[in-house]
Design a protein around this motif. Structure first.
Motif, PDB file in Angstrom:
ATOM      1  N   GLY A  78      17.369  -0.135 -11.725  1.00 37.19           N
ATOM      2  CA  GLY A  78      17.977  -1.562 -11.856  1.00 37.19           C
ATOM      3  C   GLY A  78      18.953  -1.447 -13.021  1.00 37.19           C
ATOM      4  N   VAL A  79      19.596  -2.459 -13.708  1.00 38.58           N
ATOM      5  CA  VAL A  79      20.576  -2.469 -14.730  1.00 38.58           C
ATOM      6  C   VAL A  79      19.742  -2.053 -16.073  1.00 38.58           C
ATOM      7  CG1 VAL A  79      22.009  -3.727 -16.064  1.00 38.58           C
ATOM      8  CG2 VAL A  79      21.893  -4.047 -13.509  1.00 38.58           C
ATOM      9  N   ALA A  80      18.649  -2.694 -16.223  1.00 33.85           N
ATOM     10  CA  ALA A  80      17.842  -2.454 -17.732  1.00 33.85           C
ATOM     11  C   ALA A  80      17.485  -0.893 -17.722  1.00 33.85           C
ATOM     12  CB  ALA A  80      16.629  -3.407 -17.574  1.00 33.85           C
ATOM     13  N   GLY A  81      17.025  -0.505 -16.648  1.00 28.54           N
ATOM     14  CA  GLY A  81      16.522   0.972 -16.644  1.00 28.54           C
ATOM     15  C   GLY A  81      17.623   2.041 -16.585  1.00 28.54           C
ATOM     16  N   GLN A  82      18.555   1.727 -16.099  1.00 33.72           N
ATOM     17  CA  GLN A  82      19.923   2.573 -16.269  1.00 33.72           C
ATOM     18  C   GLN A  82      20.596   2.707 -17.758  1.00 33.72           C
ATOM     19  OE1 GLN A  82      22.771   1.736 -13.119  1.00 33.72           O
ATOM     20  NE2 GLN A  82      21.358   2.284 -11.622  1.00 33.72           N
ATOM     21  N   ALA A  83      20.387   1.381 -18.513  1.00 35.20           N
ATOM     22  CA  ALA A  83      20.686   1.130 -19.780  1.00 35.20           C
ATOM     23  C   ALA A  83      19.982   1.851 -20.599  1.00 35.20           C
ATOM     24  CB  ALA A  83      20.791  -0.478 -20.024  1.00 35.20           C
ATOM     25  N   GLY A  84      18.582   1.708 -20.410  1.00 39.81           N
ATOM     26  CA  GLY A  84      17.605   2.675 -21.200  1.00 39.81           C
ATOM     27  C   GLY A  84      17.914   4.155 -20.908  1.00 39.81           C
ATOM     28  N   ILE A  85      18.228   4.672 -19.745  1.00 38.32           N
ATOM     29  CA  ILE A  85      18.415   5.929 -19.434  1.00 38.32           C
ATOM     30  C   ILE A  85      19.922   6.394 -20.178  1.00 38.32           C
ATOM     31  CG2 ILE A  85      18.938   7.715 -17.542  1.00 38.32           C
ATOM     32  CD1 ILE A  85      17.192   6.095 -15.808  1.00 38.32           C
ATOM     33  N   THR A  86      20.505   5.626 -20.355  1.00 39.73           N
ATOM     34  CA  THR A  86      21.956   5.995 -21.074  1.00 39.73           C
ATOM     35  C   THR A  86      21.911   5.931 -22.532  1.00 39.73           C
ATOM     36  OG1 THR A  86      23.091   4.849 -19.329  1.00 39.73           O
ATOM     37  CG2 THR A  86      24.270   5.087 -21.379  1.00 39.73           C
ATOM     38  N   LEU A  87      20.843   5.176 -22.853  1.00 42.37           N
ATOM     39  CA  LEU A  87      20.665   5.047 -24.421  1.00 42.37           C
ATOM     40  C   LEU A  87      19.662   6.658 -24.775  1.00 42.37           C
ATOM     41  CD1 LEU A  87      19.549   1.314 -25.282  1.00 42.37           C
ATOM     42  CD2 LEU A  87      21.772   2.679 -25.853  1.00 42.37           C
ATOM     43  N   VAL A  88      18.957   6.792 -23.808  1.00 48.41           N
ATOM     44  CA  VAL A  88      18.102   8.036 -24.101  1.00 48.41           C
ATOM     45  C   VAL A  88      19.212   9.327 -24.003  1.00 48.41           C
ATOM     46  CG1 VAL A  88      16.333   9.618 -23.064  1.00 48.41           C
ATOM     47  CG2 VAL A  88      15.967   7.027 -23.478  1.00 48.41           C
ATOM     48  N   SER A  89      20.134   9.230 -22.990  1.00 48.16           N
ATOM     49  CA  SER A  89      21.186  10.403 -22.947  1.00 48.16           C
ATOM     50  C   SER A  89      21.723  10.455 -24.274  1.00 48.16           C
ATOM     51  CB  SER A  89      21.885  10.064 -21.663  1.00 48.16           C
ATOM     52  OG  SER A  89      21.164  10.155 -20.464  1.00 48.16           O
ATOM     53  N   LEU A  90      22.448   9.458 -24.938  1.00 53.45           N
ATOM     54  CA  LEU A  90      23.129   9.286 -26.006  1.00 53.45           C
ATOM     55  C   LEU A  90      22.296  10.096 -27.092  1.00 53.45           C
ATOM     56  CD1 LEU A  90      24.901   5.930 -25.770  1.00 53.45           C
ATOM     57  CD2 LEU A  90      25.853   8.021 -25.361  1.00 53.45           C
ATOM     58  N   ALA A  91      21.016   9.636 -27.035  1.00 51.65           N
ATOM     59  CA  ALA A  91      20.319  10.089 -28.147  1.00 51.65           C
ATOM     60  C   ALA A  91      20.162  11.600 -28.365  1.00 51.65           C
ATOM     61  CB  ALA A  91      18.722   9.767 -28.205  1.00 51.65           C
ATOM     62  N   TYR A  92      20.462  12.178 -27.106  1.00 54.76           N
ATOM     63  CA  TYR A  92      20.427  13.805 -26.934  1.00 54.76           C
ATOM     64  C   TYR A  92      22.132  14.246 -27.037  1.00 54.76           C
ATOM     65  CZ  TYR A  92      15.517  14.553 -25.734  1.00 54.76           C
ATOM     66  OH  TYR A  92      14.234  14.388 -25.872  1.00 54.76           O
ATOM     67  N   ALA A  93      22.957  13.390 -27.306  1.00 50.38           N
ATOM     68  CA  ALA A  93      24.343  13.863 -27.527  1.00 50.38           C
ATOM     69  C   ALA A  93      24.616  14.904 -28.654  1.00 50.38           C
ATOM     70  CB  ALA A  93      25.310  12.763 -27.940  1.00 50.38           C
ATOM     71  N   PRO A  94      23.978  14.855 -29.875  1.00 49.93           N
ATOM     72  CA  PRO A  94      23.860  15.926 -30.904  1.00 49.93           C
ATOM     73  C   PRO A  94      23.428  17.095 -30.417  1.00 49.93           C
ATOM     74  CG  PRO A  94      23.102  13.631 -32.006  1.00 49.93           C
ATOM     75  CD  PRO A  94      23.086  13.610 -30.241  1.00 49.93           C
ATOM     76  N   ASN A  95      22.538  17.157 -29.275  1.00 47.63           N
ATOM     77  CA  ASN A  95      21.878  18.478 -28.992  1.00 47.63           C
ATOM     78  C   ASN A  95      23.024  18.978 -27.912  1.00 47.63           C
ATOM     79  OD1 ASN A  95      19.581  16.294 -29.397  1.00 47.63           O
ATOM     80  ND2 ASN A  95      18.473  18.282 -28.884  1.00 47.63           N
ATOM     81  N   ALA A  96      23.759  18.357 -27.213  1.00 46.75           N
ATOM     82  CA  ALA A  96      24.659  18.833 -26.360  1.00 46.75           C
ATOM     83  C   ALA A  96      26.019  19.203 -27.186  1.00 46.75           C
ATOM     84  CB  ALA A  96      25.316  17.721 -25.494  1.00 46.75           C
TER      85      ALA A  96
END
Length: 430
Positions: A256-274
């Motif tokens: 759903g929208v809320a879950g995809q927003a949460g996954i997007t935020l978690v992915s952004l948290a790993y942006a410095p790793n990338a």
């Protein structure tokens, strides 16, 4: 113009201008109360209280974004509870500090560095606030600076201990002793940065560092930051070209929208790793996405990867032709640029002092550029990796010492070359 007659004794005043008893009149001296708000009357809170409040504020402000992102993901699955969001947020918060989690799939130790950066920033501000609260601002006292840093670190370690005990009540395990020690050390170091700046002890320490070392460290820091910027640009370009795959991976979760927003935020948290992985790719050593795998310009060997948006921008094969030349030349050009900036700054300084810029004064800091940039990038590369379970993904990320060695050699050589060329082209008298 008024005059004072002998019949009118002059009224004595104290240092604050408050009237005291006239001379010659008997009686005990008058006590003048110290006014509130004056420097002598300001009362400071105890160091333990100030440090605990500052550490608690740093922990709360760095925990809330993690808890919110994971709460969105739980909300999409219909399992969102207040206690569950608090516990999941505490687990992600500890992971962001480098504390591994024990899960059913094995150890999870890949820290989201965006959380780490946020926590360090807030801890730095905690050192500033605690120093001001106890009246150590501008004191230049090493003892008071260390006391503030240690007090904030101890308070932060206690909060980490409580978070570990909370996480341990669920399905995820965590070592409470490691959590307490890790957060105490990180809190002491980060708060010390803020305390050193607030007490102005940094000015005293900087004045004791030799000028060539200070100039070389500054140029090395600039080189490392430029390389990180190039890595961020490369990672952004990879995500942009593979944006469709990343979107498909996020949509495949069907949360759903809320879950995809949460996954997007978690992915952004790993942006410095990338970003750090991309920087390691530009420097040559590359990184791993599993045991016996390698992602570098000359080789890309990966197996089946989990459906994580973090891996959507991986290159499909080695780089050849003009692309390989550009990638290999970029770190050298960054080093040459740092050497050029260093030489220009020293030439201007020598011109202001009306003194010749000798080769030794130029080459000593230029030689330090590589080791400084290499040490910084090596440490960052080491903390950017970690296991994603006990299986094939037990090794993810670059090898720190390889990144440090490559950055030191490439950037250092470019810095010396750029500084020497600038010195020769300006024809400054020796």
């Amino acid at each position: 113009m008024s005059s004072v007659t002998p019949d009118q004794p002059r009224r004595a005043t104290d240092a604050r201008g408050v009237g005291a008893r006239p001379p010659g009149r008997a009686g005990p001296p008058r006590r003048v109360p110290v006014q509130r708000g004056t420097p002598g009357g300001r009362r400071h809170p105890p160091l333990a209280v100030a440090a605990l409040v500052a550490a608690g504020g740093a922990a709360l402000t760095s925990w809330l974004p993690v808890a919110f992102a994971l709460w969105l993901f739980q909300l999409s699955e219909g399992a969102a509870t207040l206690l569950g969001a608090i516990r999941a947020g505490a687990a992600g918060w500890l992971l962001g500090h480098g504390v591994p989690l024990d899960t059913a799939a094995g150890p999870l130790g890949l820290a989201p560095l965006a959380v780490t950066v946020l926590a360090i920033w807030r801890l730095t501000r905690a050192g500033v606030h605690a120093s001001r609260a106890v009246g150590a601002r501008g004191s230049r006292s090493p003892g008071r600076t260390l006391a503030v840093a240690a007090a904030v670190g101890v308070g932060y370690g206690l909060i980490g201990l409580l978070a570990a005990l909370l996480v341990g009540t669920g399905d995820t395990g965590v070592s409470w002793s490691r959590a307490a020690v890790t957060l105490a050390v990180l809190g002491t170091l980060a708060a010390g940065l803020g305390a050193v700046r607030t007490t102005e002890l940094a000015d005293v320490l900087a004045g004791q560092v030799p000028t060539p070392v200070r100039e070389g460290a500054r140029a090395g820091l600039v080189a490392a930051l430029v390389l990180l910027g190039a890595g961020a640009a490369g990672a952004g370009l990879a995500v942009a070209t593979g944006g469709g795959d990343a979107a498909d991976l996020i949509g495949a979760y069907r949360t759903g929208v809320a879950g995809q927003a949460g996954i997007t935020l978690v992915s952004l948290a790993y942006a410095p790793n990338a970003t750090l992985w991309s920087t390691s790719y530009l420097l040559g050593p590359g990184f791993a996405v599993g045991t016996d795998t390698a992602v570098r310009t000359s080789e890309v060997s990966v197996g089946a990867l989990p459906a994580l948006p973090l891996f959507a921008g991986l290159p499909s094969g080695p780089v050849d032709g003009l692309g390989s030349i550009v990638i290999l030349a970029m770190p050298v050009l960054v080093g040459m640029g740092a050497g050029w900036l260093l030489a220009r700054r020293l030439i201007r300084s020598a011109g202001a002092d009306r003194a010749p810029l000798r080769w030794r004064r130029l080459l000593v800091p230029a030689v330090l550029v590589g080791p400084v940039a290499g040490a910084l990038l090596g440490v960052l590369a080491e903390v950017s990796g970690g296991p994603l379970g006990a299986g094939r993904l037990a090794e993810v990320g670059p090898v720190g010492w390889q990144v440090a060695l490559a950055a030191a050699l490439i950037t250092g050589g470019g810095a010396v070359l750029g500084a020497a060329a600038t010195r020769w082209l300006t024809r400054h008298p020796s």
